[in-house]
Design an enzyme around this catalytic site. Structure first.
Site, PDB file in Angstrom:
ATOM      1  N   ILE A  62      25.331 -76.745 -90.843  1.00 41.31           N
ATOM      2  CA  ILE A  62      25.281 -75.431 -90.272  1.00 41.31           C
ATOM      3  C   ILE A  62      26.408 -75.568 -88.878  1.00 41.31           C
ATOM      4  O   ILE A  62      26.212 -76.747 -88.282  1.00 41.31           O
ATOM      5  CB  ILE A  62      23.825 -75.380 -89.892  1.00 41.31           C
ATOM      6  CG1 ILE A  62      22.827 -75.102 -90.995  1.00 41.31           C
ATOM      7  CG2 ILE A  62      23.729 -74.033 -89.059  1.00 41.31           C
ATOM      8  CD1 ILE A  62      21.443 -75.391 -90.644  1.00 41.31           C
ATOM      9  N   CYS A  63      27.027 -74.689 -88.758  1.00 49.53           N
ATOM     10  CA  CYS A  63      27.958 -74.688 -87.758  1.00 49.53           C
ATOM     11  C   CYS A  63      27.799 -73.263 -87.095  1.00 49.53           C
ATOM     12  O   CYS A  63      26.822 -72.596 -87.509  1.00 49.53           O
ATOM     13  CB  CYS A  63      29.194 -75.063 -87.718  1.00 49.53           C
ATOM     14  SG  CYS A  63      30.133 -74.012 -88.683  1.00 49.53           S
ATOM     15  N   HIS A  64      28.571 -72.684 -86.252  1.00 53.47           N
ATOM     16  CA  HIS A  64      28.623 -71.431 -85.733  1.00 53.47           C
ATOM     17  C   HIS A  64      29.125 -70.512 -86.873  1.00 53.47           C
ATOM     18  O   HIS A  64      28.280 -69.244 -87.049  1.00 53.47           O
ATOM     19  CB  HIS A  64      29.474 -71.346 -84.542  1.00 53.47           C
ATOM     20  CG  HIS A  64      29.641 -69.918 -83.685  1.00 53.47           C
ATOM     21  ND1 HIS A  64      30.524 -69.483 -82.904  1.00 53.47           N
ATOM     22  CD2 HIS A  64      28.617 -69.052 -83.721  1.00 53.47           C
ATOM     23  CE1 HIS A  64      30.373 -68.228 -82.326  1.00 53.47           C
ATOM     24  NE2 HIS A  64      29.016 -67.982 -82.895  1.00 53.47           N
ATOM     25  N   VAL A 113      25.357 -70.136 -88.278  1.00 54.43           N
ATOM     26  CA  VAL A 113      24.078 -69.487 -87.302  1.00 54.43           C
ATOM     27  C   VAL A 113      24.121 -68.111 -86.955  1.00 54.43           C
ATOM     28  O   VAL A 113      23.192 -67.424 -86.757  1.00 54.43           O
ATOM     29  CB  VAL A 113      24.101 -70.520 -86.067  1.00 54.43           C
ATOM     30  CG1 VAL A 113      24.875 -70.611 -84.923  1.00 54.43           C
ATOM     31  CG2 VAL A 113      22.456 -70.478 -85.551  1.00 54.43           C
TER      32      VAL A 113
END
Length: 107
Positions: free
Chosen positions: A64-66, A93
């Site tokens: 998961i990242c931005h 996210v």
């Protein structure tokens, strides 16, 4: 590497009959402090090469990242290290905040 949407991940996490994946947040600490999915393990992208041994190669790992770019790179890296079940959260996210937890802060 597989991909999963925020909605699909939320359904998976709410299904008690399925084993939950490892949620690997590869963003920076300030990003994690701003907002995060509950239960994530923070491992900033630049630390992954030195820390990936902390993960189990046979676990299902959702990166998961931005927005999904950094997490895709980490998932690819983990695959090259022998991890067999890496999944990238498409849209990151930010997608989670838009589609699952609309009260989550965004940046």
């Amino acid at each position: 590497m597989q991909n999963i949407t925020a909605t699909e991940l939320a359904q998976w996490l709410s299904d008690s009959s399925r084993k939950a994946p490892v949620l690997l947040d590869v963003r920076e600490p300030w990003e994690h402090e701003t907002c995060h999915i509950p239960g994530v393990q923070l491992m900033p992208m630049q630390t992954v090469p030195a820390r990936f041994q902390e993960l189990e190669p046979d676990d299902v790992i959702v990166c998961i990242c931005h927005h999904g770019g950094r997490s895709m790179q980490v998932a690819n890296f983990l695959e090259r290290q022998g991890f067999t079940q890496t999944i990238n959260l498409t849209g990151g996210v930010h997608a989670w905040a838009q589609q699952v937890d609309t009260g989550m802060p965004t940046y």
